[in-house]
Design an enzyme around this catalytic site. Sequence first.
Site, PDB file in Angstrom:
ATOM      1  N   LYS A   1      51.133  27.801  42.242  1.00 15.55           N
ATOM      2  CA  LYS A   1      51.715  28.963  41.560  1.00 15.55           C
ATOM      3  C   LYS A   1      52.966  28.564  40.783  1.00 15.55           C
ATOM      4  O   LYS A   1      53.636  27.575  41.098  1.00 15.55           O
ATOM      5  CB  LYS A   1      51.967  30.104  42.563  1.00 15.55           C
ATOM      6  CG  LYS A   1      50.631  30.756  42.980  1.00 15.55           C
ATOM      7  CD  LYS A   1      50.769  31.951  43.898  1.00 15.55           C
ATOM      8  CE  LYS A   1      49.366  32.521  44.191  1.00 15.55           C
ATOM      9  NZ  LYS A   1      49.352  33.520  45.264  1.00 15.55           N
TER      10      LYS A   1
ATOM     11  N   ARG B   1      46.217  29.050  51.840  1.00 15.23           N
ATOM     12  CA  ARG B   1      45.127  29.264  50.878  1.00 15.23           C
ATOM     13  C   ARG B   1      45.377  28.330  49.699  1.00 15.23           C
ATOM     14  O   ARG B   1      46.348  28.514  48.970  1.00 15.23           O
ATOM     15  CB  ARG B   1      45.131  30.732  50.440  1.00 15.23           C
ATOM     16  CG  ARG B   1      44.048  31.089  49.446  1.00 15.23           C
ATOM     17  CD  ARG B   1      44.173  32.551  49.027  1.00 15.23           C
ATOM     18  NE  ARG B   1      43.180  32.911  48.043  1.00 15.23           N
ATOM     19  CZ  ARG B   1      43.303  32.675  46.735  1.00 15.23           C
ATOM     20  NH1 ARG B   1      44.377  32.095  46.270  1.00 15.23           N
ATOM     21  NH2 ARG B   1      42.344  33.043  45.908  1.00 15.23           N
TER      22      ARG B   1
HETATM   23  N1  PMM Z   1      46.655  34.718  45.640  1.00 15.05           N
HETATM   24  C1  PMM Z   1      45.710  34.874  44.694  1.00 15.05           C
HETATM   25  C2  PMM Z   1      44.464  35.429  45.017  1.00 15.05           C
HETATM   26  N2  PMM Z   1      44.180  35.812  46.285  1.00 15.05           N
HETATM   27  N3  PMM Z   1      44.828  36.045  48.531  1.00 15.05           N
HETATM   28  C3  PMM Z   1      45.768  35.921  49.465  1.00 15.05           C
HETATM   29  N4  PMM Z   1      45.499  36.327  50.728  1.00 15.05           N
HETATM   30  N5  PMM Z   1      46.997  35.391  49.213  1.00 15.05           N
HETATM   31  C4  PMM Z   1      47.353  34.975  47.961  1.00 15.05           C
HETATM   32  O1  PMM Z   1      48.503  34.533  47.771  1.00 15.05           O
HETATM   33  C5  PMM Z   1      46.391  35.106  46.919  1.00 15.05           C
HETATM   34  C6  PMM Z   1      45.124  35.656  47.249  1.00 15.05           C
HETATM   35  C7  PMM Z   1      45.996  34.446  43.300  1.00 15.05           C
HETATM   36  O2  PMM Z   1      45.784  33.082  43.138  1.00 15.05           O
HETATM   37  P1  PMM Z   1      44.420  32.430  42.543  1.00 15.05           P
HETATM   38  O3  PMM Z   1      44.292  32.922  41.125  1.00 15.05           O
HETATM   39  O4  PMM Z   1      44.621  30.962  42.650  1.00 15.05           O
HETATM   40  O5  PMM Z   1      43.239  32.846  43.346  1.00 15.05           O
END
Ligand code: PMM
Length: 251
Positions: A207, A238
């Site tokens: 991020k 994650r």
């Molecule tokens: N961040 C994204 C999407 N889903 N779910 C959880 N539980 N926590 C997060 O910080 C989170 C998520 C956005 O990131 P991406 O675009 O890499 O999926």
Amino acid sequence: MLVMGILNVTPDSFADGGKFDNLESAIVRAKEMITEGVDIIDVGGESTRPGSDRISIESELDRVIPVIKEISKLGTRISIDTMRSQVAEKAVKAGATIINDVSGGLADLEMLAMAATLNVPYIAMHWRGHSKNMNDRAHYGDVVKEVIAELQLRIDAALDAGISAQHLIVDPGIGFAKDKEHNWAIIDSISSFVDLGYPVLVGASRKRFLGGDSPDEREAATIELTRLLSTKGVWGVRVHSVKEHKNVMSA
Ligand code: PMM
């Protein structure tokens, strides 16, 4: 600490958008992650990058359900990254065993009851509104106190809806309605989130607050963060890459 591997079946997620947006490439990536020791594969069909528009429920289902059906044959745990109760329902029927709701039940008022009925673990993330304009909501006095208080409200709502305490997982929502200083303050105080008494998931992978000009340039910082969080009682991270995170935890 568990490694949740990200599998965004989207054309536009900020770090891996477009890489795995067809069934074949998604399955290849899932198999790779399993070989590398992933604990949970998080399948998402709707990008939540800052500024993104919502997609239709039909598009979301078309993206995620075939992938979940195939991956579930590989014998790994699957979470469905969705804000929609109907997507959660169909995903669990297709083989997902965890619901990952970035809105903590706020985007779809049927979600908490659905998660209770489906009787699977539910991840409630801290969220202040849809991605289109979430950055306008990044205003806090004491960010740690406020995010914890708002998460506690989601915990209470989840329990009231019938989700069992054993099924609740919380996530501070790094990058969601938070600027760089807010994200770092939360990371610095992650023990306060652990003290809530529920497993804590952290999604900081690649991020923007980690610096660097591109998501790839943030990989080294992401791995360092995993090393730090693995000493703080955090339940899971994650992340986009798997092997590197497994390695740093066992080092
Ligand atoms: N961040 C994204 C999407 N889903 N779910 C959880 N539980 N926590 C997060 O910080 C989170 C998520 C956005 O990131 P991406 O675009 O890499 O999926």
